[in-house]
Scaffold this motif. Structure first.
Motif, PDB file in Angstrom:
ATOM      1  N   GLN A  30       0.346   0.004   0.582  1.00  0.00           N
ATOM      2  CA  GLN A  30       1.154   0.088   1.835  1.00  0.00           C
ATOM      3  C   GLN A  30       1.179   0.908   2.997  1.00  0.00           C
ATOM      4  O   GLN A  30       1.522   0.430   3.769  1.00  0.00           O
ATOM      5  CB  GLN A  30       1.877  -0.543   1.030  1.00  0.00           C
ATOM      6  N   GLY A  43       5.717  -4.561  10.379  1.00  0.00           N
ATOM      7  CA  GLY A  43       5.765  -4.128   9.006  1.00  0.00           C
ATOM      8  C   GLY A  43       6.481  -5.244   7.977  1.00  0.00           C
ATOM      9  O   GLY A  43       5.806  -4.933   6.778  1.00  0.00           O
ATOM     10  N   THR A  44       5.585  -5.885   8.462  1.00  0.00           N
ATOM     11  CA  THR A  44       5.126  -7.913   7.609  1.00  0.00           C
ATOM     12  C   THR A  44       4.591  -7.834   7.067  1.00  0.00           C
ATOM     13  O   THR A  44       4.629  -7.629   6.121  1.00  0.00           O
ATOM     14  CB  THR A  44       5.016  -8.772   8.403  1.00  0.00           C
ATOM     15  N   ARG A  80       3.113  -5.716   5.259  1.00  0.00           N
ATOM     16  CA  ARG A  80       3.377  -3.950   4.380  1.00  0.00           C
ATOM     17  C   ARG A  80       4.238  -4.024   3.158  1.00  0.00           C
ATOM     18  O   ARG A  80       4.082  -3.785   2.667  1.00  0.00           O
ATOM     19  CB  ARG A  80       3.876  -2.667   5.567  1.00  0.00           C
ATOM     20  N   LYS A  81       5.577  -5.161   3.939  1.00  0.00           N
ATOM     21  CA  LYS A  81       6.249  -5.612   2.494  1.00  0.00           C
ATOM     22  C   LYS A  81       5.859  -6.347   2.185  1.00  0.00           C
ATOM     23  O   LYS A  81       6.104  -7.150   1.112  1.00  0.00           O
ATOM     24  CB  LYS A  81       7.131  -6.463   3.946  1.00  0.00           C
ATOM     25  N   GLN A 133       2.093  -7.172  -1.703  1.00  0.00           N
ATOM     26  CA  GLN A 133       2.804  -7.314  -3.917  1.00  0.00           C
ATOM     27  C   GLN A 133       1.848  -7.059  -5.132  1.00  0.00           C
ATOM     28  O   GLN A 133       0.367  -6.824  -4.779  1.00  0.00           O
ATOM     29  CB  GLN A 133       3.607  -8.697  -4.000  1.00  0.00           C
TER      30      GLN A 133
END
Length: 164
Positions: free
Chosen positions: A45, A61-62, A64-65, A68
């Motif tokens: 991230q 930031g799409t 980065r979020k 998972q």
């Protein structure tokens, strides 16, 4: 002359030790894998390139979020760090509102272009370098987590078997 020693609870101990591997596999190993994968996720991230120029089709930031840790559907103990795609309902809702799927600002589909590059864009990898730099720390985290949980699970199993 032989001294007689009586030990109580051997059957319970034997049953506890027999059940311990299943419990360790199900809880401890999977938990330790997730904990170690979180180390790599955080690094990935931090390395994701973020959109600097405004674009109506993308939100900063799409990707980065969307980085998972997820469980593998194929392997019982498998976990991996990756970019979670947008869900089917979210894609359908966007299309239903008249948008084209490639213009959805919430969809991180373009992460693969960032990671591997294209003919028109150089690669800006973030997943591979995160693993390469953090795998020693991830292994340490796995060991720490497993050591703590093995003791807890053994104690918990002993209590359930009535040994404590």
């Amino acid at each position: 002359m032989a001294d007689e020693i009586q030990m109580h609870g051997l059957q319970e101990l034997k049953a506890t030790l027999k059940d311990l591997p299943d419990r360790l596999g199900a809880k401890v190993v999977r938990g330790a894998l997730r904990a170690s994968a979180q180390v790599i996720r955080k690094e990935a991230q931090a390395r994701v390139p973020v959109l600097k120029e405004p674009d109506p089709r993308r939100k900063p930031g799409t990707v980065r979020k969307a980085v998972q840790v997820r469980r593998s559907k194929k392997d019982q103990y498998g976990v991996f760090v990756g970019v979670k795609p947008l869900g089917g309902k979210q894609l359908r809702d966007f299309k239903a509102s008249g948008g084209k799927s490639q213009n959805n600002p919430d969809d991180p589909f373009y992460w693969i272009f960032l990671e591997f590059g294209t003919a028109k864009m150089p690669a800006a990898p973030f997943l591979r370098p995160a693993f390469e730099t953090q795998h020693p720390a991830a292994l340490r985290r796995f060991e720490e987590y497993a050591q703590q949980r093995v003791v807890k699970e053994a104690e918990k199993l002993a209590r359930e078997k009535g040994m404590r």
